[in-house]
Design a protein around this motif. Structure first.
Motif, PDB file in Angstrom:
ATOM      1  N   UNK A 172       0.826  -1.214   0.000  1.00 39.06           N
ATOM      2  CA  UNK A 172       0.000   0.000   0.000  1.00 39.06           C
ATOM      3  C   UNK A 172       0.857   1.259   0.000  1.00 39.06           C
ATOM      4  N   UNK A 173       2.127   1.139   0.412  1.00 37.96           N
ATOM      5  CA  UNK A 173       2.998   2.306   0.470  1.00 37.96           C
ATOM      6  C   UNK A 173       3.687   2.623  -0.842  1.00 37.96           C
ATOM      7  N   UNK A 174       4.320   1.601  -1.455  1.00 37.76           N
ATOM      8  CA  UNK A 174       5.132   1.858  -2.647  1.00 37.76           C
ATOM      9  C   UNK A 174       4.618   1.173  -3.905  1.00 37.76           C
ATOM     10  N   UNK A 175       3.653   0.272  -3.766  1.00 35.46           N
ATOM     11  CA  UNK A 175       3.063  -0.373  -4.924  1.00 35.46           C
ATOM     12  C   UNK A 175       3.805  -1.599  -5.438  1.00 35.46           C
ATOM     13  N   UNK A 176       4.876  -2.014  -4.760  1.00 36.38           N
ATOM     14  CA  UNK A 176       5.637  -3.192  -5.175  1.00 36.38           C
ATOM     15  C   UNK A 176       4.836  -4.440  -4.845  1.00 36.38           C
ATOM     16  N   UNK A 177       4.842  -5.419  -5.753  1.00 38.34           N
ATOM     17  CA  UNK A 177       4.139  -6.681  -5.523  1.00 38.34           C
ATOM     18  C   UNK A 177       5.141  -7.720  -5.049  1.00 38.34           C
ATOM     19  N   UNK A 178       4.823  -8.388  -3.938  1.00 35.47           N
ATOM     20  CA  UNK A 178       5.669  -9.425  -3.367  1.00 35.47           C
ATOM     21  C   UNK A 178       4.869 -10.699  -3.190  1.00 35.47           C
ATOM     22  N   UNK A 179       5.569 -11.830  -3.250  1.00 39.35           N
ATOM     23  CA  UNK A 179       4.945 -13.118  -2.979  1.00 39.35           C
ATOM     24  C   UNK A 179       5.263 -13.466  -1.522  1.00 39.35           C
ATOM     25  N   UNK A 180       4.236 -13.522  -0.691  1.00 35.00           N
ATOM     26  CA  UNK A 180       4.434 -13.758   0.744  1.00 35.00           C
ATOM     27  C   UNK A 180       3.428 -14.781   1.261  1.00 35.00           C
ATOM     28  N   UNK A 181       3.760 -15.361   2.419  1.00 33.75           N
ATOM     29  CA  UNK A 181       2.799 -16.229   3.106  1.00 33.75           C
ATOM     30  C   UNK A 181       1.956 -15.314   3.984  1.00 33.75           C
ATOM     31  N   UNK A 182       0.680 -15.541   4.021  1.00 34.00           N
ATOM     32  CA  UNK A 182      -0.192 -14.685   4.824  1.00 34.00           C
ATOM     33  C   UNK A 182      -0.449 -13.389   4.090  1.00 34.00           C
ATOM     34  N   UNK A 183      -0.441 -12.296   4.834  1.00 34.22           N
ATOM     35  CA  UNK A 183      -0.684 -10.999   4.225  1.00 34.22           C
ATOM     36  C   UNK A 183      -2.136 -10.587   4.388  1.00 34.22           C
ATOM     37  N   UNK A 184      -2.392  -9.316   4.179  1.00 33.07           N
ATOM     38  CA  UNK A 184      -3.742  -8.780   4.304  1.00 33.07           C
ATOM     39  C   UNK A 184      -3.985  -7.792   3.178  1.00 33.07           C
ATOM     40  N   UNK A 185      -5.171  -7.253   3.129  1.00 36.56           N
ATOM     41  CA  UNK A 185      -5.472  -6.231   2.129  1.00 36.56           C
ATOM     42  C   UNK A 185      -4.741  -4.927   2.450  1.00 36.56           C
ATOM     43  N   UNK A 186      -4.193  -4.805   3.675  1.00 38.17           N
ATOM     44  CA  UNK A 186      -3.451  -3.620   4.094  1.00 38.17           C
ATOM     45  C   UNK A 186      -1.957  -3.940   4.148  1.00 38.17           C
ATOM     46  N   UNK A 187      -1.446  -4.712   3.166  1.00 43.08           N
ATOM     47  CA  UNK A 187      -0.069  -5.181   3.143  1.00 43.08           C
ATOM     48  C   UNK A 187       0.917  -4.048   2.909  1.00 43.08           C
ATOM     49  N   UNK A 188       2.042  -4.074   3.658  1.00 51.29           N
ATOM     50  CA  UNK A 188       3.168  -3.166   3.457  1.00 51.29           C
ATOM     51  C   UNK A 188       4.434  -3.999   3.354  1.00 51.29           C
ATOM     52  N   UNK A 189       5.318  -3.670   2.402  1.00 45.43           N
ATOM     53  CA  UNK A 189       6.586  -4.389   2.262  1.00 45.43           C
ATOM     54  C   UNK A 189       7.495  -4.053   3.444  1.00 45.43           C
ATOM     55  N   UNK A 190       8.608  -4.787   3.552  1.00 47.93           N
ATOM     56  CA  UNK A 190       9.519  -4.606   4.679  1.00 47.93           C
ATOM     57  C   UNK A 190      10.069  -3.174   4.733  1.00 47.93           C
ATOM     58  N   UNK A 191      10.423  -2.619   3.599  1.00 48.71           N
ATOM     59  CA  UNK A 191      10.972  -1.261   3.566  1.00 48.71           C
ATOM     60  C   UNK A 191       9.951  -0.233   4.042  1.00 48.71           C
ATOM     61  N   UNK A 192       8.710  -0.369   3.604  1.00 59.42           N
ATOM     62  CA  UNK A 192       7.670   0.575   4.019  1.00 59.42           C
ATOM     63  C   UNK A 192       7.308   0.387   5.489  1.00 59.42           C
ATOM     64  N   UNK A 193       7.300  -0.865   5.968  1.00 59.33           N
ATOM     65  CA  UNK A 193       7.030  -1.118   7.387  1.00 59.33           C
ATOM     66  C   UNK A 193       8.079  -0.419   8.239  1.00 59.33           C
ATOM     67  N   UNK A 194       9.338  -0.510   7.810  1.00 59.57           N
ATOM     68  CA  UNK A 194      10.429   0.125   8.546  1.00 59.57           C
ATOM     69  C   UNK A 194      10.262   1.644   8.526  1.00 59.57           C
ATOM     70  N   UNK A 195       9.960   2.200   7.353  1.00 63.34           N
ATOM     71  CA  UNK A 195       9.795   3.648   7.221  1.00 63.34           C
ATOM     72  C   UNK A 195       8.624   4.167   8.052  1.00 63.34           C
ATOM     73  N   UNK A 196       7.592   3.353   8.200  1.00 64.25           N
ATOM     74  CA  UNK A 196       6.413   3.751   8.976  1.00 64.25           C
ATOM     75  C   UNK A 196       6.554   3.441  10.462  1.00 64.25           C
ATOM     76  N   UNK A 197       7.675   2.832  10.851  1.00 63.99           N
ATOM     77  CA  UNK A 197       7.886   2.489  12.257  1.00 63.99           C
ATOM     78  C   UNK A 197       7.073   1.286  12.697  1.00 63.99           C
ATOM     79  N   UNK A 198       6.697   0.432  11.748  1.00 61.55           N
ATOM     80  CA  UNK A 198       5.911  -0.756  12.074  1.00 61.55           C
ATOM     81  C   UNK A 198       6.842  -1.903  12.470  1.00 61.55           C
ATOM     82  N   UNK A 199       6.320  -2.895  13.156  1.00 62.61           N
ATOM     83  CA  UNK A 199       7.078  -4.062  13.607  1.00 62.61           C
ATOM     84  C   UNK A 199       7.647  -4.833  12.415  1.00 62.61           C
ATOM     85  N   UNK A 200       8.907  -5.274  12.563  1.00 64.39           N
ATOM     86  CA  UNK A 200       9.534  -6.119  11.554  1.00 64.39           C
ATOM     87  C   UNK A 200       9.110  -7.555  11.818  1.00 64.39           C
ATOM     88  N   UNK A 201       8.294  -8.101  10.934  1.00 62.92           N
ATOM     89  CA  UNK A 201       7.736  -9.441  11.130  1.00 62.92           C
ATOM     90  C   UNK A 201       8.746 -10.546  10.859  1.00 62.92           C
TER      91      UNK A 201
END
Length: 108
Positions: free
Chosen positions: A10-39
């Motif tokens: 949702x932040x940068x528009x990059x598509x990733x293949x992941x296990x799980x995920x939600x409709x509010x998915x953020x990649x690792x880089x965007x999670x870090x930039x937003x201060x979200x937990x590193x899963x």
């Protein structure tokens, strides 16, 4: 069976293949930039492993034990090394804080 799906960040528009995920998915880089937990952080994964083992009945509730340091009632489990997620010690909150952070884990 492969349970991965394609999700678009949702932040940068990059598509990733992941296990799980939600409709509010953020990649690792965007999670870090937003201060979200590193899963994928060892600390997070170790805590999740303990929670799963508790749900499955492999590890008892820490409140059934005494604190390893002060012999008071234990409240939580303490990791000393996140690379061994189920090697935990029952401790009270005070003793867990006094023990300090766990051993740093080397990045793979």
């Amino acid at each position: 069976m492969n349970k991965t799906k394609h999700f678009t960040c949702k932040g940068c528009g990059v598509t990733n293949e992941v296990m799980g995920g939600t409709s509010n998915y953020h990649c690792k880089a965007c999670r870090s930039a937003l201060g979200m937990r590193d899963l994928t952080a060892p600390k997070y994964l170790a805590h999740q492993a303990v929670a799963k083992a508790r749900r499955q009945g492999l590890i008892a509730d820490p409140r059934t034990y005494r604190c390893e340091d002060c012999s008071g009632p234990a409240i939580e489990y303490d990791h000393r090394d996140y690379s061994q997620p189920l090697a935990v010690s029952p401790v009270c909150r005070r003793c867990n804080l006094l023990r300090g952070p766990a051993k740093p884990t080397q990045a793979a």
